[in-house]
Design a protein around this motif. Structure first.
Motif, PDB file in Angstrom:
ATOM      1  N   ALA A  57      38.787  23.360  35.740  1.00 49.45           N
ATOM      2  CA  ALA A  57      37.701  24.334  35.835  1.00 49.45           C
ATOM      3  C   ALA A  57      38.135  25.559  36.632  1.00 49.45           C
ATOM      4  N   VAL A  58      38.859  25.329  37.739  1.00 47.82           N
ATOM      5  CA  VAL A  58      39.340  26.458  38.539  1.00 47.82           C
ATOM      6  C   VAL A  58      40.321  27.304  37.740  1.00 47.82           C
ATOM      7  N   LEU A  59      41.197  26.660  36.992  1.00 50.27           N
ATOM      8  CA  LEU A  59      42.169  27.400  36.181  1.00 50.27           C
ATOM      9  C   LEU A  59      41.472  28.209  35.098  1.00 50.27           C
ATOM     10  N   ARG A  60      40.426  27.642  34.495  1.00 49.68           N
ATOM     11  CA  ARG A  60      39.667  28.393  33.489  1.00 49.68           C
ATOM     12  C   ARG A  60      38.998  29.612  34.106  1.00 49.68           C
ATOM     13  N   VAL A  61      38.438  29.449  35.310  1.00 53.22           N
ATOM     14  CA  VAL A  61      37.794  30.580  35.973  1.00 53.22           C
ATOM     15  C   VAL A  61      38.806  31.676  36.284  1.00 53.22           C
ATOM     16  N   LEU A  62      39.981  31.290  36.759  1.00 53.50           N
ATOM     17  CA  LEU A  62      41.019  32.291  37.055  1.00 53.50           C
ATOM     18  C   LEU A  62      41.475  33.009  35.800  1.00 53.50           C
ATOM     19  N   ALA A  63      41.639  32.270  34.715  1.00 51.12           N
ATOM     20  CA  ALA A  63      42.069  32.897  33.465  1.00 51.12           C
ATOM     21  C   ALA A  63      40.995  33.846  32.930  1.00 51.12           C
ATOM     22  N   ALA A  64      39.727  33.392  32.959  1.00 52.04           N
ATOM     23  CA  ALA A  64      38.645  34.260  32.500  1.00 52.04           C
ATOM     24  C   ALA A  64      38.500  35.483  33.411  1.00 52.04           C
ATOM     25  N   GLY A  65      38.693  35.305  34.726  1.00 53.76           N
ATOM     26  CA  GLY A  65      38.641  36.434  35.637  1.00 53.76           C
ATOM     27  C   GLY A  65      39.744  37.443  35.373  1.00 53.76           C
ATOM     28  N   THR A  66      40.916  36.953  34.980  1.00 58.06           N
ATOM     29  CA  THR A  66      42.008  37.868  34.647  1.00 58.06           C
ATOM     30  C   THR A  66      41.656  38.726  33.435  1.00 58.06           C
ATOM     31  N   VAL A  67      41.082  38.086  32.416  1.00 54.63           N
ATOM     32  CA  VAL A  67      40.666  38.842  31.234  1.00 54.63           C
ATOM     33  C   VAL A  67      39.575  39.842  31.600  1.00 54.63           C
ATOM     34  N   LEU A  68      38.644  39.418  32.445  1.00 59.35           N
ATOM     35  CA  LEU A  68      37.566  40.311  32.862  1.00 59.35           C
ATOM     36  C   LEU A  68      38.110  41.510  33.629  1.00 59.35           C
ATOM     37  N   LEU A  69      39.070  41.278  34.513  1.00 58.07           N
ATOM     38  CA  LEU A  69      39.677  42.399  35.247  1.00 58.07           C
ATOM     39  C   LEU A  69      40.435  43.332  34.310  1.00 58.07           C
ATOM     40  N   LEU A  70      41.065  42.758  33.293  1.00 52.70           N
ATOM     41  CA  LEU A  70      41.816  43.587  32.350  1.00 52.70           C
ATOM     42  C   LEU A  70      40.889  44.493  31.553  1.00 52.70           C
ATOM     43  N   THR A  71      39.877  43.915  30.924  1.00 53.12           N
ATOM     44  CA  THR A  71      38.974  44.724  30.099  1.00 53.12           C
ATOM     45  C   THR A  71      38.093  45.630  30.954  1.00 53.12           C
ATOM     46  N   GLY A  72      37.544  45.072  32.048  1.00 50.67           N
ATOM     47  CA  GLY A  72      36.702  45.888  32.917  1.00 50.67           C
ATOM     48  C   GLY A  72      37.474  47.002  33.607  1.00 50.67           C
ATOM     49  N   GLY A  73      38.695  46.689  34.066  1.00 51.53           N
ATOM     50  CA  GLY A  73      39.515  47.719  34.698  1.00 51.53           C
ATOM     51  C   GLY A  73      39.870  48.841  33.744  1.00 51.53           C
ATOM     52  N   ALA A  74      40.240  48.480  32.503  1.00 51.68           N
ATOM     53  CA  ALA A  74      40.564  49.515  31.528  1.00 51.68           C
ATOM     54  C   ALA A  74      39.334  50.367  31.197  1.00 51.68           C
ATOM     55  N   THR A  75      38.178  49.733  31.077  1.00 45.77           N
ATOM     56  CA  THR A  75      36.951  50.491  30.823  1.00 45.77           C
ATOM     57  C   THR A  75      36.614  51.418  31.974  1.00 45.77           C
ATOM     58  N   ALA A  76      36.808  50.936  33.217  1.00 49.34           N
ATOM     59  CA  ALA A  76      36.513  51.768  34.384  1.00 49.34           C
ATOM     60  C   ALA A  76      37.469  52.953  34.480  1.00 49.34           C
ATOM     61  N   VAL A  77      38.745  52.725  34.176  1.00 51.79           N
ATOM     62  CA  VAL A  77      39.715  53.817  34.221  1.00 51.79           C
ATOM     63  C   VAL A  77      39.369  54.893  33.187  1.00 51.79           C
ATOM     64  N   LEU A  78      39.002  54.451  31.980  1.00 55.39           N
ATOM     65  CA  LEU A  78      38.627  55.419  30.952  1.00 55.39           C
ATOM     66  C   LEU A  78      37.338  56.150  31.335  1.00 55.39           C
ATOM     67  N   ALA A  79      36.392  55.445  31.962  1.00 54.91           N
ATOM     68  CA  ALA A  79      35.160  56.100  32.406  1.00 54.91           C
ATOM     69  C   ALA A  79      35.437  57.102  33.514  1.00 54.91           C
ATOM     70  N   ALA A  80      36.331  56.765  34.434  1.00 60.97           N
ATOM     71  CA  ALA A  80      36.692  57.707  35.506  1.00 60.97           C
ATOM     72  C   ALA A  80      37.343  58.950  34.922  1.00 60.97           C
ATOM     73  N   GLY A  81      38.166  58.772  33.897  1.00 59.16           N
ATOM     74  CA  GLY A  81      38.765  59.936  33.249  1.00 59.16           C
ATOM     75  C   GLY A  81      37.736  60.802  32.564  1.00 59.16           C
ATOM     76  N   ALA A  82      36.722  60.139  31.959  1.00 60.47           N
ATOM     77  CA  ALA A  82      35.682  60.915  31.271  1.00 60.47           C
ATOM     78  C   ALA A  82      34.818  61.691  32.257  1.00 60.47           C
ATOM     79  N   LEU A  83      34.605  61.137  33.453  1.00 59.84           N
ATOM     80  CA  LEU A  83      33.789  61.825  34.444  1.00 59.84           C
ATOM     81  C   LEU A  83      34.570  62.851  35.241  1.00 59.84           C
ATOM     82  N   GLY A  84      35.877  62.839  35.098  1.00 63.65           N
ATOM     83  CA  GLY A  84      36.693  63.795  35.841  1.00 63.65           C
ATOM     84  C   GLY A  84      36.860  63.406  37.259  1.00 63.65           C
TER      85      GLY A  84
END
Length: 384
Positions: free
Chosen positions: A357-384
């Motif tokens: 269960a802990v390994l699944r949470v870590l793996a899902a958290g990694t995916v969440l950081l990847l997609t969320g981080g990329a979305t946040a970076v693109l949003a920061a670029g859009a806002l200048g």
């Protein structure tokens, strides 16, 4: 019907009570935002009430989303309740209506509390700072607050009623066995959206691109941006959100690649099987969190540009998305209860299940950081 709900509430567990109170609290906040828009419209009719009401749509949609996830998890968490109602003669349609009515009742009570506080503050209790938000000094039409507050339980109830697919014989919360893979179209569509969005945003952010066309003024004191940048970020964010579930399944397959130990094998197979159910709430959380983080970054760089209403709405949206992830995780855990019990009877160590269960949470958290981080970076670029 009301007596039945009170009898169901007598058997609430702490998790059920917490879900019910969280739903009522979120509905109360949205109702307060709607009443604030009404008070502003009464205080200054010339400014227009439509933009203020439209600004209340994101938190209203967040409450509707959480209501749908919570209603979907009720039968999985309380199967004995569903079995009892079924034995009493309740069919699939009535069971869905009962679950939706329970969610709508919580939202109605939250909206009623917000209306009561609104009326009390209008009774010469609020200070000058809240006079404009409450519409002090202007008559309050009786139908206006009632009409607005009906929206919250109505949206939540309809979302909850539609949460369980009608193809299921009973809303047991357990989905039928589905393939763990994703077809080419399911992967090609979000990939195309992501690539198109990146291209549009890069085109809009090119040197001199800010002077092309009319800039779009963003609400909440977020400045302005170009049309290609805004459309590009929307496409890219949608593509990343749709890629969350396939990335979860891919991560699960990578965990079980080669000759895995029992820990990796159990965690990988479980994550692959749960990717479809966990993908949507994690994608919503990543999108909401990325947008809020990008907005806060913009406001920190420009002190005084933020608005208190926007901050409240952002916190509410993220809180509803996070609560939906927790509820869906509890639903998945309930669905895996029989599998876990079977593994324990076969001699699996409890530490193995906990480690998986802990390994699944870590793996899902990694995916969440990847997609969320990329979305946040693109949003920061859009806002200048």
């Amino acid at each position: 019907m009301t007596v039945l709900y009170f009898r169901l509430a007598r058997g609430y567990r702490p998790a059920d009570l917490g879900r019910w109170l969280l739903t009522a609290t979120a509905a109360a906040v949205v109702a307060a935002l709607l009443l604030r828009a009404l008070g502003r419209a009464l205080n200054d009719p010339a400014a227009g009430a439509v933009p203020r009401l439209l600004w209340c749509l994101p938190p209203l949609a967040a409450v509707g989303w959480f209501a749908a996830v919570a209603a979907r998890a009720v039968p999985a968490a309380r199967p004995e309740r569903i079995n009892g109602l079924t034995a009493a003669g309740a069919g699939p349609v009535r069971l869905r209506l009962l679950v939706a009515g329970e969610i709508a009742l919580a939202c109605a009570l939250g909206s009623a509390l917000a209306l009561l506080l609104f009326l009390v503050l209008r009774n010469d209790i609020a200070g000058p700072a809240l006079a404009a938000d409450l519409g002090m000094g202007s008559p309050l039409p009786a139908a206006a607050p009632v009409t607005l507050l009906v929206l919250v339980p109505l949206v939540a109830g309809v979302s909850a009623a539609c949460a369980v697919p009608s193809a299921d014989p009973l809303p047991t919360g357990l989905e039928r066995t589905a393939p763990t893979g994703f077809g080419p179209l399911r992967i090609a569509l979000p990939t195309g959206l992501l690539v198109t969005g990146l291209a549009l945003e890069l085109y809009g952010l090119r040197p001199g691109g800010s002077v092309d066309g009319r800039p779009v003024v963003l609400p909440g004191g977020l400045g302005d941006t170009g049309v290609p940048v805004l459309v590009g970020w929307t496409f890219a964010a949608l593509g990343l959100a749709l890629l969350t579930a396939p990335l979860l399944a891919l991560t699960g397959r990578l965990l079980a690649l080669g000759r895995p130990a029992p820990l990796r094998l159990l965690a990988g197979r479980s994550l692959t099987a749960e990717a479809r159910r966990l993908g949507t709430p994690l994608a919503v959380l990543a999108l909401a969190g990325a947008a809020v983080l990008a907005a806060f970054r913009y406001w920190i760089g420009r002190p005084g540009s933020s608005e208190a209403l926007t901050n409240v709405e952002g916190v509410l949206v993220v809180a509803c998305a996070l609560a939906a992830v927790v509820v869906r995780a509890a639903e998945v855990r309930s669905a895996r209860r029989d599998v876990s019990s079977a593994l324990l009877r076969l001699g699996a160590a409890p530490g193995l299940l906990f480690g998986a269960a802990v390994l699944r949470v870590l793996a899902a958290g990694t995916v969440l950081l990847l997609t969320g981080g990329a979305t946040a970076v693109l949003a920061a670029g859009a806002l200048g």
